[in-house]
Design an enzyme around this catalytic site. Structure first.
Site, PDB file in Angstrom:
ATOM      1  N   LYS A 195       0.749  -0.928  -0.056  1.00  0.00           N
ATOM      2  CA  LYS A 195      -0.118  -0.093   0.048  1.00  0.00           C
ATOM      3  C   LYS A 195       0.934   1.265  -0.044  1.00  0.00           C
ATOM      4  O   LYS A 195       1.987   1.138   0.575  1.00  0.00           O
ATOM      5  CB  LYS A 195      -0.928   0.063   1.223  1.00  0.00           C
ATOM      6  CG  LYS A 195      -2.058   0.898   1.272  1.00  0.00           C
ATOM      7  CD  LYS A 195      -3.375   0.047   0.611  1.00  0.00           C
ATOM      8  CE  LYS A 195      -4.296   0.980   0.502  1.00  0.00           C
ATOM      9  NZ  LYS A 195      -5.509   0.322  -0.186  1.00  0.00           N
ATOM     10  N   VAL A 224     -20.496  -0.003  -5.374  1.00  0.00           N
ATOM     11  CA  VAL A 224     -20.773  -1.408  -4.859  1.00  0.00           C
ATOM     12  C   VAL A 224     -21.852  -1.693  -4.659  1.00  0.00           C
ATOM     13  O   VAL A 224     -22.668  -2.635  -5.003  1.00  0.00           O
ATOM     14  CB  VAL A 224     -19.688  -1.929  -3.903  1.00  0.00           C
ATOM     15  CG1 VAL A 224     -19.701  -3.333  -3.618  1.00  0.00           C
ATOM     16  CG2 VAL A 224     -18.144  -1.650  -4.467  1.00  0.00           C
ATOM     17  N   GLY A 257     -23.629   3.323  -3.085  1.00  0.00           N
ATOM     18  CA  GLY A 257     -22.560   3.754  -3.807  1.00  0.00           C
ATOM     19  C   GLY A 257     -22.326   2.796  -5.088  1.00  0.00           C
ATOM     20  O   GLY A 257     -22.895   2.013  -5.576  1.00  0.00           O
ATOM     21  N   GLY A 272     -25.113   2.115   2.482  1.00  0.00           N
ATOM     22  CA  GLY A 272     -24.402   2.590   1.114  1.00  0.00           C
ATOM     23  C   GLY A 272     -24.866   2.229  -0.069  1.00  0.00           C
ATOM     24  O   GLY A 272     -24.928   1.116  -0.375  1.00  0.00           O
TER      25      GLY A 272
HETATM   26  P1  NAD Z   1     -18.695   4.817  -2.947  1.00  0.00           P
HETATM   27  O1  NAD Z   1     -18.142   5.889  -2.705  1.00  0.00           O
HETATM   28  O2  NAD Z   1     -19.082   4.750  -4.261  1.00  0.00           O
HETATM   29  O3  NAD Z   1     -20.216   4.538  -2.224  1.00  0.00           O
HETATM   30  C1  NAD Z   1     -20.010   4.739  -0.825  1.00  0.00           C
HETATM   31  C2  NAD Z   1     -21.262   5.149  -0.347  1.00  0.00           C
HETATM   32  O4  NAD Z   1     -21.517   5.130   0.939  1.00  0.00           O
HETATM   33  C3  NAD Z   1     -21.799   6.583  -1.020  1.00  0.00           C
HETATM   34  O5  NAD Z   1     -23.005   6.418  -1.848  1.00  0.00           O
HETATM   35  C4  NAD Z   1     -21.949   7.554   0.183  1.00  0.00           C
HETATM   36  O6  NAD Z   1     -22.687   8.512  -0.074  1.00  0.00           O
HETATM   37  C5  NAD Z   1     -22.268   6.283   1.208  1.00  0.00           C
HETATM   38  N1  NAD Z   1     -22.203   6.787   2.578  1.00  0.00           N
HETATM   39  C6  NAD Z   1     -20.994   7.266   2.889  1.00  0.00           C
HETATM   40  N2  NAD Z   1     -21.277   7.611   4.607  1.00  0.00           N
HETATM   41  C7  NAD Z   1     -22.664   7.019   4.656  1.00  0.00           C
HETATM   42  C8  NAD Z   1     -23.204   6.782   5.929  1.00  0.00           C
HETATM   43  N3  NAD Z   1     -22.983   7.337   7.054  1.00  0.00           N
HETATM   44  N4  NAD Z   1     -24.317   6.088   6.024  1.00  0.00           N
HETATM   45  C9  NAD Z   1     -24.845   5.952   4.824  1.00  0.00           C
HETATM   46  N5  NAD Z   1     -24.161   5.623   3.574  1.00  0.00           N
HETATM   47  C10 NAD Z   1     -22.933   6.339   3.409  1.00  0.00           C
HETATM   48  O7  NAD Z   1     -17.690   3.579  -2.567  1.00  0.00           O
HETATM   49  P2  NAD Z   1     -17.707   2.185  -3.229  1.00  0.00           P
HETATM   50  O8  NAD Z   1     -16.672   1.993  -4.219  1.00  0.00           O
HETATM   51  O9  NAD Z   1     -19.249   1.690  -3.433  1.00  0.00           O
HETATM   52  O10 NAD Z   1     -17.096   1.384  -1.842  1.00  0.00           O
HETATM   53  C11 NAD Z   1     -17.907   1.105  -0.746  1.00  0.00           C
HETATM   54  C12 NAD Z   1     -17.275   0.305   0.433  1.00  0.00           C
HETATM   55  O11 NAD Z   1     -16.655  -0.885  -0.195  1.00  0.00           O
HETATM   56  C13 NAD Z   1     -15.725   1.151   0.860  1.00  0.00           C
HETATM   57  O12 NAD Z   1     -15.752   0.822   2.161  1.00  0.00           O
HETATM   58  C14 NAD Z   1     -14.838   0.444  -0.098  1.00  0.00           C
HETATM   59  O13 NAD Z   1     -13.539   0.630   0.600  1.00  0.00           O
HETATM   60  C15 NAD Z   1     -15.210  -1.119  -0.099  1.00  0.00           C
HETATM   61  N6  NAD Z   1     -14.774  -1.633  -1.204  1.00  0.00           N
HETATM   62  C16 NAD Z   1     -14.696  -1.296  -2.745  1.00  0.00           C
HETATM   63  C17 NAD Z   1     -14.516  -1.824  -3.852  1.00  0.00           C
HETATM   64  C18 NAD Z   1     -14.948  -1.345  -4.919  1.00  0.00           C
HETATM   65  O14 NAD Z   1     -14.680  -2.319  -6.053  1.00  0.00           O
HETATM   66  N7  NAD Z   1     -15.366  -0.300  -5.202  1.00  0.00           N
HETATM   67  C19 NAD Z   1     -13.596  -3.043  -3.379  1.00  0.00           C
HETATM   68  C20 NAD Z   1     -13.522  -3.594  -2.086  1.00  0.00           C
HETATM   69  C21 NAD Z   1     -14.045  -2.889  -1.059  1.00  0.00           C
END
Ligand code: NAD
Length: 352
Positions: free
Chosen positions: A81, A184, A182, A180
């Site tokens: 990292k 994923v 977002g 969430g």
């Molecule tokens: P993203 O930023 O697209 O989505 C996160 C969502 O969470 C957003 O819509 C945001 O508004 C919402 N959010 C933030 N604070 C909040 C709260 N207090 N209550 C409710 N919703 C809230 O991120 P992502 O890419 O979808 O990733 C989501 C999680 O999964 C993260 O922890 C990330 O580290 C983990 N992750 C993602 C991937 C990937 O492929 N994108 C892979 C492994 C792990």
């Protein structure tokens, strides 16, 4: 004050590289935790840290986590990292990232980077000008956004958890609360909806919630209430640090299985607290490893369809973790860690 060598010995890091370039205002730390299984892959986080110590702690912790994730995912990758310490007065430019790419290049492929919090496609493209040891993202020849593949892995993991907790992996009629909506989270909701699950969703962004409601007919709840919603399965897909002393006693679910990284406030203690409450916790780094499989496959030249097949097999990994925990009377987190450590120990023995 952290003693870098003491921390490296304690956590088992191979190498930590401090990068300094006053001209481009680059201050970064690359941590190579392990290359036993392959090149150390992990994203570059660009963040405002209160101190060098805070940045060092973050990069050491996250890089070690990547070793475990890659190992459990069955990838021939190690864990690394990097953090770039953001200076609000001189935010990083394309030149900063290109210079940083030169530092990555100097490691000869030992460390491979990707996007993380605070870095984007433009940053990766700048890094790419200096090194080929960068992967993931939307560019020509790349495998594209990892989120759908992460969601597939989480969905398979949820089914495996349901099989253990409810005696069947059929999710029809099961209530799943998703925190969430977002990248994923929205894909997970789609898959759960197609499988007949009843959804309850929450996000701080009302537009994202609305999109999921329109697509799936999901019920909604307040962001403050989602963790304690009455449900069969809680799926954290937003932030880390959501499972701790306050939330665990208030949970009203049988299973926690979601995409968010670092869900437990204190890993061992809170994994135990969940088990003691009768909640089946699926270790986050194992269930969300689809993204790593996706970007790692791109770097290693594993075809995209094979990467997808591997993400579908995350359910089998979760079944093995649950079985190991039950067999040894340990938490699912301890079981996942054991699987990761055993694979690394086997590879170490085979190499001597
Ligand atoms: P993203 O930023 O697209 O989505 C996160 C969502 O969470 C957003 O819509 C945001 O508004 C919402 N959010 C933030 N604070 C909040 C709260 N207090 N209550 C409710 N919703 C809230 O991120 P992502 O890419 O979808 O990733 C989501 C999680 O999964 C993260 O922890 C990330 O580290 C983990 N992750 C993602 C991937 C990937 O492929 N994108 C892979 C492994 C792990």
């Amino acid at each position: 004050m952290l003693d870098t060598f003491v921390e490296m010995v304690t956590w088992g890091h191979e190498q930590v590289v401090f990068c300094n370039d006053p001209e481009t205002h680059l201050r970064g730390i690359i941590a190579v935790h392990s290359t036993v299984l392959g090149p150390a892959l992990g994203g570059t986080r660009c963040w405002t840290y209160d101190s060098t110590e805070a940045a060092l702690y973050d990069v050491l912790r996250l890089s070690r986590g990547m070793t475990y994730k890659a190992s459990v995912a069955g990838m021939d990758l190690g864990g690394g990292k990097a953090v770039m310490i953001k200076d609000a007065a001189s935010p990083p430019t394309a030149e900063t990232f290109e210079k940083y790419g030169e530092f990555i290049e100097s490691l000869g492929g030992k460390y491979v980077t990707a996007e993380d919090v605070g870095t984007d496609e433009a940053a990766m493209n700048a890094i790419r000008r200096a090194t080929r040891h960068v992967t993931g993202g939307v560019y020509e020849g790349g495998y594209g956004d990892p989120s759908p593949i992460t969601a597939i892995g989480v969905f398979e993991g949820i089914k495996a958890a349901a099989e253990s907790a409810f005696g069947s992996d059929n999710l029809a009629g099961k209530t799943v609360a998703v925190q969430g909506c977002g990248h994923v989270g929205s894909y997970i909701c789609k898959l759960l909806h197609e499988a007949g699950a009843k959804l309850v969703v929450a996000d701080i962004d009302a537009k994202r919630v609305q999109k999921i409601v329109e697509a799936t007919g999901a019920a909604t709840t307040d962001v403050k209430k989602v963790l304690t919603t009455q449900c069969d399965i809680l799926c954290p897909a937003a932030l880390g640090g959501v499972l701790g002393d306050k939330s665990i006693p208030a949970l009203k679910c049988r299973v926690v299985a979601g995409a968010a990284n670092n869900q437990l406030v204190e890993e061992q203690r809170h994994a135990r607290a969940l088990q003691d409450r009768g909640v089946l916790y699926i270790p986050d780094y194992a269930i969300n490893s689809g993204g790593l499989i996706h970007v790692g496959s791109e770097y290693l030249g594993i075809p995209k369809d094979e990467a997808l097949a591997r993400a579908h097999r995350i359910g089998d990994t979760i079944r093995r973790i649950i079985a190991t925990a039950s067999e040894h009377g340990i938490t699912t987190l301890e079981a996942a860690n054991k699987m990761a450590e055993d694979r690394i120990a086997d590879a170490t023995r085979a190499a001597v």
